[in-house]
Design a protein around this motif. Structure first.
Motif, PDB file in Angstrom:
ATOM      1  N   ASP A   1      -1.516   1.311   7.353  1.00  0.00           N
ATOM      2  CA  ASP A   1      -1.398   2.149   6.165  1.00  0.00           C
ATOM      3  C   ASP A   1      -2.130   1.369   5.077  1.00  0.00           C
ATOM      4  OD1 ASP A   1      -0.664   3.381   3.786  1.00  0.00           O
ATOM      5  OD2 ASP A   1       1.411   3.752   4.417  1.00  0.00           O
ATOM      6  N   VAL A   2      -3.418   1.635   4.946  1.00  0.00           N
ATOM      7  CA  VAL A   2      -4.262   0.794   4.090  1.00  0.00           C
ATOM      8  C   VAL A   2      -3.797   0.797   2.635  1.00  0.00           C
ATOM      9  CG1 VAL A   2      -6.607   0.400   3.242  1.00  0.00           C
ATOM     10  CG2 VAL A   2      -6.217   0.956   5.653  1.00  0.00           C
ATOM     11  N   PRO A   3      -3.482   1.961   2.033  1.00  0.00           N
ATOM     12  CA  PRO A   3      -2.991   1.925   0.649  1.00  0.00           C
ATOM     13  C   PRO A   3      -1.733   1.074   0.486  1.00  0.00           C
ATOM     14  CG  PRO A   3      -3.638   4.155   1.236  1.00  0.00           C
ATOM     15  CD  PRO A   3      -3.660   3.355   2.502  1.00  0.00           C
ATOM     16  N   ALA A   4      -0.821   1.126   1.470  1.00  0.00           N
ATOM     17  CA  ALA A   4       0.397   0.316   1.385  1.00  0.00           C
ATOM     18  C   ALA A   4       0.068  -1.168   1.489  1.00  0.00           C
ATOM     19  CB  ALA A   4       1.375   0.735   2.485  1.00  0.00           C
ATOM     20  N   LEU A   5      -0.846  -1.515   2.385  1.00  0.00           N
ATOM     21  CA  LEU A   5      -1.245  -2.917   2.495  1.00  0.00           C
ATOM     22  C   LEU A   5      -1.908  -3.405   1.213  1.00  0.00           C
ATOM     23  CD1 LEU A   5      -2.680  -3.120   6.132  1.00  0.00           C
ATOM     24  CD2 LEU A   5      -0.556  -4.127   5.286  1.00  0.00           C
ATOM     25  N   GLU A   6      -2.744  -2.568   0.615  1.00  0.00           N
ATOM     26  CA  GLU A   6      -3.407  -2.966  -0.631  1.00  0.00           C
ATOM     27  C   GLU A   6      -2.377  -3.190  -1.745  1.00  0.00           C
ATOM     28  OE1 GLU A   6      -6.232  -3.982  -1.355  1.00  0.00           O
ATOM     29  OE2 GLU A   6      -7.738  -3.130  -0.023  1.00  0.00           O
TER      30      GLU A   6
END
Length: 293
Positions: free
Chosen positions: A59-64
């Motif tokens: 979940d790229v937005p969550a990781l960012e």
């Protein structure tokens, strides 16, 4: 994870390091540590060493949000925060052509611990001091907030794929279904109690167990693995280090157990081979459910 994914192209990983951070890789080795993401150690052409985390279903937005929060904490003066390195554009994640999310941190020269280790009293005191400082800082903009959900809860139901541990895992889960359901009843009853005190929530690491504590050779303490950072009750951290009898401590102790059960079922429900990771998943799932006869 302990087994390198056979379908992950190492060239994509090294390419992500170069395109994201300008790191030219001279050597890349798989690091069989942790559970969840895959890890590598890289040495660049200048001799510097880097520690990579590679998430295959990100979940790229969550990781960012998580890694950006950790970087902001480090930049605000919390030297014990071993955060991922920002890219020149400020982001912390690079996505490969195959969809994997890569983040990178400087290798820490020092001593690590294992998950089940008992920390020496001085190290535990330093950890509590670090957590106290973390819980006292202003919340960075955009920091994640703990939704108090149990990850992979829906993985307890659904079809089972092929794999050596699918049948025993399915049978064990069926035999202990009532036990798991009762745990969820207890957990769900605690959620509104803990939510009612939301105005006291602080920035938390999420998993400050010994496996995430490192002692640099030059002294001090470093907390690694910041993908779980979130605004939450202090008990989200302290139940592992200095537990009390509060509802929040009970909630987080229960959620750890339920998350592990759901995550291991998820891994064993999917098509899988017999490797170090699936053997661990089966052993841990059995450990949680077999005693509850």
């Amino acid at each position: 994870m302990f087994a390198e994914p056979p379908d992950l192209d190492r060239a994509e990983v090294t390419g992500a390091l170069h395109s994201g951070w300008g790191i030219a890789v001279a050597a890349l080795d798989y690091a069989p540590v942790g559970y969840g993401a895959h890890h590598y150690r890289a040495r660049d052409t200048g001799g510097a060493e880097w520690f990579l985390s590679v998430d295959l279903e990100p979940d790229v937005p969550a990781l960012e949000r998580a890694f950006g929060t950790a970087a902001a904490l480090r930049e605000a003066g919390l030297e014990f925060v071993a955060s991922p390195v920002r890219r020149p554009d400020g982001r912390c994640v690079t996505v490969t052509a195959g969809g994997a999310a890569v983040s990178v941190a400087a290798v820490i020269d020092g001593r690590s611990h294992r998950f089940g280790d008992v920390l020496p009293a001085p190290v535990r005191a330093d950890l509590l001091d670090a957590l106290g400082r973390l819980h006292s800082v202003p919340v960075p903009p955009g920091a994640p907030v703990d939704p108090l959900t149990v990850p992979y809860r829906d993985e307890l139901d659904g079809p089972w794929g092929d794999g050596p541990y699918a049948r025993p895992a399915r049978e064990l889960l069926a035999a202990r279904r009532r036990v798991v359901a009762d745990l969820f009843v207890r957990y769900d009853a605690l959620v509104p109690v803990v939510t009612a005190a939301r105005d006291t929530w602080v920035v938390t690491h999420g998993e400050p167990h010994p496996g995430n504590v490192m002692l640099p050779a030059g002294g001090g303490l470093r907390l690694i693995d910041w993908d779980t950072v979130a605004v939450a009750p202090r008990a989200r951290d302290l139940w592992m280090v200095a537990p009390d009898d509060s509802p929040a401590t009970a909630l987080y102790r229960l959620r750890w157990t339920l998350t592990d059960i759901c995550a291991f079922v998820r891994d064993l429900r999917a098509p899988h081979a017999d490797d170090a990771d699936t053997r661990l998943a089966w052993r841990e799932l059995s450990g949680y459910l077999t005693p509850a006869i």
